[in-house]
Design a protein around this motif. Structure first.
Motif, PDB file in Angstrom:
ATOM      1  N   GLU A  83       0.817  -1.218   0.000  1.00 31.88           N
ATOM      2  CA  GLU A  83       0.000   0.000   0.000  1.00 31.88           C
ATOM      3  C   GLU A  83       0.851   1.268   0.000  1.00 31.88           C
ATOM      4  O   GLU A  83       0.447   2.284  -0.562  1.00 31.88           O
ATOM      5  N   ARG A  87       0.749   4.219  -2.717  1.00 27.24           N
ATOM      6  CA  ARG A  87       0.576   5.636  -2.357  1.00 27.24           C
ATOM      7  C   ARG A  87       1.699   6.500  -2.922  1.00 27.24           C
ATOM      8  O   ARG A  87       1.516   7.688  -3.136  1.00 27.24           O
ATOM      9  N   PRO A 101     -17.203  -8.892  -4.284  1.00 22.27           N
ATOM     10  CA  PRO A 101     -18.651  -8.835  -4.049  1.00 22.27           C
ATOM     11  C   PRO A 101     -18.967  -7.901  -2.880  1.00 22.27           C
ATOM     12  O   PRO A 101     -18.324  -7.989  -1.831  1.00 22.27           O
ATOM     13  N   GLY A 102     -19.907  -7.028  -3.082  1.00 21.31           N
ATOM     14  CA  GLY A 102     -20.335  -6.146  -1.997  1.00 21.31           C
ATOM     15  C   GLY A 102     -19.502  -4.886  -1.841  1.00 21.31           C
ATOM     16  O   GLY A 102     -19.860  -3.997  -1.086  1.00 21.31           O
ATOM     17  N   VAL A 103     -18.372  -4.797  -2.568  1.00 23.66           N
ATOM     18  CA  VAL A 103     -17.563  -3.580  -2.484  1.00 23.66           C
ATOM     19  C   VAL A 103     -17.908  -2.701  -3.682  1.00 23.66           C
ATOM     20  O   VAL A 103     -17.695  -3.087  -4.827  1.00 23.66           O
ATOM     21  N   GLN A 107     -16.612   3.473  -3.759  1.00 22.94           N
ATOM     22  CA  GLN A 107     -15.997   3.444  -2.436  1.00 22.94           C
ATOM     23  C   GLN A 107     -14.543   2.948  -2.528  1.00 22.94           C
ATOM     24  O   GLN A 107     -13.625   3.510  -1.913  1.00 22.94           O
ATOM     25  N   PHE A 108     -14.363   1.909  -3.325  1.00 27.57           N
ATOM     26  CA  PHE A 108     -13.053   1.293  -3.519  1.00 27.57           C
ATOM     27  C   PHE A 108     -12.061   2.294  -4.108  1.00 27.57           C
ATOM     28  O   PHE A 108     -10.961   2.493  -3.593  1.00 27.57           O
ATOM     29  N   ALA A 111     -11.301   5.309  -1.784  1.00 27.90           N
ATOM     30  CA  ALA A 111     -10.393   4.931  -0.691  1.00 27.90           C
ATOM     31  C   ALA A 111      -8.948   4.959  -1.183  1.00 27.90           C
ATOM     32  O   ALA A 111      -8.043   5.406  -0.469  1.00 27.90           O
ATOM     33  N   ALA A 115      -6.187   7.571   0.157  1.00 32.80           N
ATOM     34  CA  ALA A 115      -5.002   7.028   0.827  1.00 32.80           C
ATOM     35  C   ALA A 115      -3.746   7.692   0.264  1.00 32.80           C
ATOM     36  O   ALA A 115      -2.832   8.056   0.994  1.00 32.80           O
TER      37      ALA A 115
ATOM     38  N   LEU B 401      -6.623  -5.028  -2.905  1.00 35.15           N
ATOM     39  CA  LEU B 401      -6.997  -3.768  -2.260  1.00 35.15           C
ATOM     40  C   LEU B 401      -5.764  -2.982  -1.812  1.00 35.15           C
ATOM     41  O   LEU B 401      -5.712  -1.769  -1.944  1.00 35.15           O
ATOM     42  N   LEU B 406      -4.847   0.879   0.004  1.00 35.01           N
ATOM     43  CA  LEU B 406      -5.514   0.657   1.288  1.00 35.01           C
ATOM     44  C   LEU B 406      -4.599  -0.168   2.196  1.00 35.01           C
ATOM     45  O   LEU B 406      -4.035  -1.164   1.748  1.00 35.01           O
ATOM     46  N   LEU B 408      -3.654  -2.689   5.457  1.00 36.97           N
ATOM     47  CA  LEU B 408      -4.194  -3.995   5.799  1.00 36.97           C
ATOM     48  C   LEU B 408      -5.516  -3.886   6.568  1.00 36.97           C
ATOM     49  O   LEU B 408      -6.484  -4.600   6.291  1.00 36.97           O
ATOM     50  N   MET B 414     -12.925  -3.330   4.772  1.00 35.40           N
ATOM     51  CA  MET B 414     -13.788  -3.151   3.599  1.00 35.40           C
ATOM     52  C   MET B 414     -14.356  -4.500   3.141  1.00 35.40           C
ATOM     53  O   MET B 414     -15.531  -4.605   2.778  1.00 35.40           O
ATOM     54  N   LEU B 415     -13.537  -5.532   3.202  1.00 37.82           N
ATOM     55  CA  LEU B 415     -13.990  -6.847   2.753  1.00 37.82           C
ATOM     56  C   LEU B 415     -15.003  -7.456   3.740  1.00 37.82           C
ATOM     57  O   LEU B 415     -15.978  -8.080   3.328  1.00 37.82           O
ATOM     58  N   HIS B 417     -16.934  -5.745   5.756  1.00 36.97           N
ATOM     59  CA  HIS B 417     -18.133  -4.923   5.611  1.00 36.97           C
ATOM     60  C   HIS B 417     -18.946  -5.372   4.393  1.00 36.97           C
ATOM     61  O   HIS B 417     -20.179  -5.464   4.442  1.00 36.97           O
ATOM     62  N   ALA B 418     -18.235  -5.674   3.319  1.00 36.62           N
ATOM     63  CA  ALA B 418     -18.917  -6.124   2.102  1.00 36.62           C
ATOM     64  C   ALA B 418     -19.590  -7.479   2.331  1.00 36.62           C
ATOM     65  O   ALA B 418     -20.695  -7.723   1.849  1.00 36.62           O
TER      66      ALA B 418
END
Lengths: 262, 455
Positions: A83, A87, A101-103, A107-108, A111, A115, B401, B406, B408, B414-415, B417-418
């Motif tokens: 990360e 950055r 799934p679900g992200v 938002q992804f 973020a 960052a 991610l 992002l 750790l 995030m995962l 939460h998803a």
């Protein structure tokens, strides 16, 4: 060309890089300098280590660096968490982008943008500013806006996933983009769009490393340098004409010349 | 009347106190129900012997049986109960709220419906007293005493107050019923409290009802919630049901829900559980007529030494019914989750369509899940599937991610939460959905690293 400025410091400097996956040594000593403004194509047959190189640079935990040094913008890269590398402006377009799934894509991506901004001492981007920027990039990359409303890559086709990688790259505006076989499995239209995305990123401040098996994408993106990776080493470097030569003679030609010790 | 065994003397004293005190004025039918229930409980007791008892194989109720809980009674000060009730407001023209503090309806916090417009939502005690609805025919009809673990019997023995909801046949306007069961702090030198929340919902023909049940109490006190909910979904009626098991970190909660569905009815439920020391969610739906549809979703998050046991049963008793069962768990610390899914398709229930899944995300080496989905199919023309998974955060996904900047913690958060989001997104009322999203987001453990990754 910046590359010709002999006094300039390379954006990325790889010296004697060796790396393994488990007990298997894959990179056996890579030396490569990449200057701002350049596009380097790294070609090679399957198993030559070209994807490993891209992933090691991005910090994928599956690989162990066993030797050598990498400087990115003057900072030693190999000790940094993935990360932190991101950055600092390093971006890897995945060969096989993962489904989240679900992200939500919004938002992804936000973020990731935030960052990097916080890392650079800036404030988070406002939702509104991000919205506008994302919309512009969606148009630029010609991706279906409905895809972005869905969870990241969930149920996307292979081509849609690759296009989404290019969108992420456009949004994150990396200093150094590593594209790991982004061209594989794309039809001709998708290839053109992906190539345009890469060309849009191209600027005197940025650099791109294009890892590819095929010469085809180089019809759309003209590299400054072409390197051929074979058995974990760069065995040949040249200009765009090297890619053409490879296309004509095939990878067996490289194998034969390496075997012959040429 | 059967004499209580010595070990349940405490409960017996409270039972007698209720019968001769606040419950003395009850009609004979209700007294009979209570007496029968007490007899039943004194025979069965708590299911502490687990050998050969498939329903309690992985959950030990010994801690509940060992403590002499005292019946909570009387309403506490308004402020205390306000602090404990979930903070969200459900909006709409027909929203009725009943708040039960230590087992009794708190009139100051409640907005009952008196039945004049086809909706009756009031305390059981009031409904019994004014005789406005035939409770005798309904109470205990869906959650009978036989075939019980002792908990329904114990709850029924203390049947006095609780929620009685009745939406008239043909009342098609959407009705929202918000039921809060709150346990307040125990006074110094008092026994730990037990409440026996009782809910009866009768959704008449073609009605459209949303029911939210929430259970809350003090974070740091031992108490016991023994809830029983009976729901009847009339022909063509549609019920959306939400169950929020939010009892405290030292609390015990045993919830028994029984749902009966009539022809072409629809029942959609989402059960949420967070933060309780020992929680049991025994949920049973009977698809009792052709064309009924039910969808049962659940989300549980456990940490520390928490234990949750979901036993979800769907009985396809009649043909042409559809059921969907989807529970998800997030486990951290030394917590343990038990999931038992039982889908029964009876011989005459042709054209049944049933799917059940239980997915668990395990964040710690010491957490454990026992998941046993089961299908019993006695009809031959059916479409059924089931599956259970237990896994960790995927390392490759995490790297994806992280490669976007992002760290750790943010990436795993995030995962997770998803993962939870799939169930939270099934909640239709927006304020409730946002409340749950905030609640579960805040509960995601901070250092939820996947296996094999160290800092």
């Amino acid at each position: 060309m910046p590359a010709s400025e002999k006094n300039a410091t390379p954006m990325l400097s790889i010296k004697g890089l060796t790396a393994s996956a488990g007990d298997l040594e894959i990179l056996k000593g890579i030396d490569l300098d990449v200057f701002a403004g350049e596009v380097h194509a790294i070609m090679g047959p399957n198993g030559s280590g070209k994807s490993t190189l891209a992933n090691v640079l991005a910090g994928r935990p599956d690989y162990t660096v066993t030797g050598g040094e990498v400087l990115f913008q003057g900072v030693s890269l190999l000790e940094l968490e993935p990360e932190i590398r991101a950055r600092m402006g390093l971006f890897l377009a995945f060969q096989y982008p993962l489904e989240l799934p679900g992200v939500r894509a919004w938002q992804f991506l936000k973020a990731g943008v935030d960052a990097r901004r916080i890392h650079n001492g800036e404030e988070e981007m406002s939702a509104r500013e991000f919205d506008q920027m994302l919309k512009a990039k969606i148009v630029e990359v010609q991706i279906d806006p409905d895809l972005i409303k869905r969870a990241v890559n969930e149920g996307f086709s292979g081509g849609e996933k690759k296009r989404n990688e290019v969108l992420q790259m456009a949004v994150l505006q990396p200093k150094l983009a590593l594209l790991d076989e982004t061209d594989s499995g794309l039809d001709i239209d998708a290839l053109r769009i992906v190539s345009e995305g890469v060309n849009n990123l191209r600027s005197p401040e940025n650099a791109i490393i294009l890892v590819t098996h095929y010469q085809r994408i180089l019809d759309y993106i003209t590299p400054n340098h072409v390197h051929v990776l074979f058995d974990g080493r760069i065995v040949r470097s040249g200009g765009p004409e090297l890619a053409q030569e490879l296309e004509e003679k095939g990878y067996d030609w490289i194998k034969d010349t390496v075997d012959a010790g040429v | 009347m059967t004499l209580a065994p010595a070990k349940y003397a405490h409960y017996f004293a409270d039972f007698q106190a209720l019968s001769q005190g606040p419950g003395a004025g009850a009609p004979p039918w209700l007294k009979t129900i209570r007496d029968n229930a007490w007899s039943r409980f004194s025979e069965t007791g708590f299911p502490t012997a687990r050998r050969g008892n498939e329903r309690w194989k992985y959950s030990n109720v010994g801690p509940i049986a060992k403590i002499d809980f005292g019946l909570a009674s009387g309403a506490a000060p308004v402020n205390a109960s306000k602090a404990l009730a979930p903070e969200y407001q459900l909006d709409g023209p027909a929203v009725y709220r009943l708040v039960f503090v230590d087992g009794r309806l708190h009139s100051g916090l409640s907005s009952p419906a008196n039945g004049s417009n086809g909706v009756r939502a009031d305390s059981l005690a009031t409904t019994v007293a004014d005789g406005s609805f035939d409770l005798e025919a309904r109470i205990g009809n869906y959650a009978p005493l036989d075939d019980d673990d002792g908990f329904v019997a114990l709850n029924t023995a203390f049947l006095h107050d609780g929620a009685s909801v009745h939406v008239a046949d043909g009342h098609s306007e959407k009705v929202v019923i918000h039921l809060s069961y709150v346990t307040t702090e125990t006074a110094i030198d008092s026994a730990p409290k037990v409440t026996h929340p009782r809910t009866l919902v009768v959704a008449g023909r073609n009605s459209d009802v949303t029911v939210v049940e929430s259970y809350t109490g003090p974070q740091d006190e031992v108490y016991f919630t023994n809830a029983v909910t009976e729901i009847s979904v009339g022909e063509g009626a549609k019920v959306d049901h939400y169950r929020l098991l939010l009892d405290g970190a030292k609390a015990f909660h045993v919830g028994t829900s029984r749902v009966n569905q009539e022809k072409d009815s629809s029942f959609s439920s989402a059960s949420f559980a967070l933060g309780t020391a020992l929680a049991r969610n025994d949920f049973e739906v009977l698809l009792d007529a052709s064309g009924a549809y039910c969808s049962l979703n659940g989300l549980y998050l456990t940490t520390d030494n928490q234990h949750i046991d979901n036993l979800i049963s769907i009985d396809h008793a009649q043909p042409n019914c559809t059921s969907r069962l989807n529970y998800k768990g997030i486990l951290d610390g030394k917590s343990r989750a038990v999931f038992g899914g039982e889908v029964m398709v009876r011989r005459d229930a042709q054209k049944s369509d049933a799917q059940q899944t239980d997915k668990n995300l395990i964040l710690s080496h010491s957490a454990e899940v026992n998941s046993k989905p089961s299908l019993m199919i006695y009809a031959d023309d059916v479409k059924c599937s089931h599956g259970a998974t237990a896994g960790h955060i995927d390392a490759d996904t995490l790297f994806y991610l992280r490669s976007r900047g992002l760290d750790l913690d943010a990436a795993s958060r995030m995962l997770i939460h998803a993962f939870a989001g799939e169930i939270i997104s099934t909640v239709k009322p927006e304020p409730l959905r946002e409340y749950l999203d905030t609640l579960f987001s805040a509960a995601i453990p901070d250092k939820s690293l996947p296996f094999g990754i160290t800092r």
